[in-house]
Design a protein around this motif. Structure first.
Motif, PDB file in Angstrom:
ATOM      1  N   VAL A 168       0.858  -1.187   0.000  1.00 39.17           N
ATOM      2  CA  VAL A 168       0.000   0.000   0.000  1.00 39.17           C
ATOM      3  C   VAL A 168       0.892   1.234   0.000  1.00 39.17           C
ATOM      4  CG1 VAL A 168      -1.986  -1.050   1.154  1.00 39.17           C
ATOM      5  CG2 VAL A 168      -0.177  -0.005   2.527  1.00 39.17           C
ATOM      6  N   ASP A 169       0.398   2.297  -0.609  1.00 39.53           N
ATOM      7  CA  ASP A 169       1.056   3.594  -0.567  1.00 39.53           C
ATOM      8  C   ASP A 169       0.212   4.523   0.298  1.00 39.53           C
ATOM      9  OD1 ASP A 169       3.065   2.734  -2.249  1.00 39.53           O
ATOM     10  OD2 ASP A 169       2.141   3.556  -4.062  1.00 39.53           O
ATOM     11  N   VAL A 170       0.778   4.942   1.423  1.00 39.20           N
ATOM     12  CA  VAL A 170       0.081   5.843   2.344  1.00 39.20           C
ATOM     13  C   VAL A 170       0.414   7.280   1.954  1.00 39.20           C
ATOM     14  CG1 VAL A 170      -0.174   6.560   4.755  1.00 39.20           C
ATOM     15  CG2 VAL A 170       0.152   4.134   4.194  1.00 39.20           C
ATOM     16  N   MET A 171      -0.612   8.039   1.554  1.00 41.89           N
ATOM     17  CA  MET A 171      -0.412   9.417   1.106  1.00 41.89           C
ATOM     18  C   MET A 171      -0.514  10.418   2.253  1.00 41.89           C
ATOM     19  SD  MET A 171       0.020   8.413  -1.930  1.00 41.89           S
ATOM     20  CE  MET A 171       0.375  10.010  -2.672  1.00 41.89           C
ATOM     21  N   GLY A 172      -1.207  10.071   3.312  1.00 38.84           N
ATOM     22  CA  GLY A 172      -1.372  10.994   4.429  1.00 38.84           C
ATOM     23  C   GLY A 172      -2.317  10.435   5.469  1.00 38.84           C
TER      24      GLY A 172
END
Length: 238
Positions: A168-172
């Motif tokens: 997963v890519d956590v953006m904020g």
């Protein structure tokens, strides 16, 4: 003058009768059994007998499945069928919409069940703790950029862990009593910078790959978290 009878024969006869009665009584008493030999001791009430038929003991409780653990932890999710898209494939597929304690996942994200377990551990043991420590608030939303996506690594050459639902890519993040925090560059010494650094370092024992701002040109605006298995449990934390 009358003759006096000698009492001795009667006394002796009485004593003989008493002795015979005592001997007969002694023969009727059953002597106590000797204690058992140590190697033949009878089983105690606390120990089951080894002579019980096979299968008489309760069977061991089967181990929980990953989705069962997510349910017990309080994760909101849906199980999905396995994905097979050319070389891209996802097993143990779940669509996660919320982590425990009302920590929303936005948007709901498709991933492997073990990756979802990793997010639960990171959210509880790291994100919630560091948000309270540095920002004096509680996290309420995890902003995801990419979860499952059938594609190569940005550097090319091989499939990304996203292609297996394993990243997963956590953006904020969003919080209860504070504005949202976007992953990126924050003023040195600020609470936001300290929080971002803490949750990034805290992700390294949980995930096998952690990449964020400064690691390379591709991860300047998000935290990439994945569970890629490598030889000798080798991990990347940058």
């Amino acid at each position: 003058m009358p003759m006096r009878r000698n009492p001795a024969p009667f006394v002796v006869g009485g004593l003989l009768s008493l002795a015979l009665a005592a001997a007969q009584a002694a023969e009727d008493v059953v002597p106590p059994l000797p204690p058992p030999r140590p190697d033949r001791a009878a089983p105690s009430a606390a120990e089951p007998s080894k002579d019980k038929p096979a299968g008489s003991e309760a069977q061991a409780k089967p181990e929980e499945t990953c989705p069962e653990r997510l349910t017990r932890l309080g994760v909101r999710f849906e199980t999905r069928p396995p994905i097979q898209d050319n070389a891209c494939a996802v097993q143990d597929t779940v669509l996660v919409s919320s982590l425990p304690d009302g920590f929303e996942v936005s948007p709901a994200s498709l991933m492997t069940c073990p990756l979802a377990e990793g997010l639960v551990r990171w959210a509880r043991e790291v994100v919630a703790v560091e948000a309270e420590r540095h920002l004096q608030t509680k996290p309420k939303k995890l902003l995801i950029g990419t979860s499952y996506q059938c594609r190569d690594q940005r550097s090319g050459g091989k499939l990304s862990e996203h292609a297996f639902g394993n990243a997963v890519d956590v953006m904020g993040l969003e919080f209860d009593k504070k504005g949202p925090l976007t992953i990126g560059t924050h003023a040195e010494g600020s609470p936001e910078a300290a929080f971002q650094d803490a949750v990034r370092k805290g992700a390294c024992p949980v995930f096998n790959t952690v990449l964020g701002p400064g690691s390379d040109s591709d991860h300047g605006d998000h935290l990439h978290l994945d569970m890629r298995a490598r030889k000798n449990d080798y991990r990347i934390c940058q």
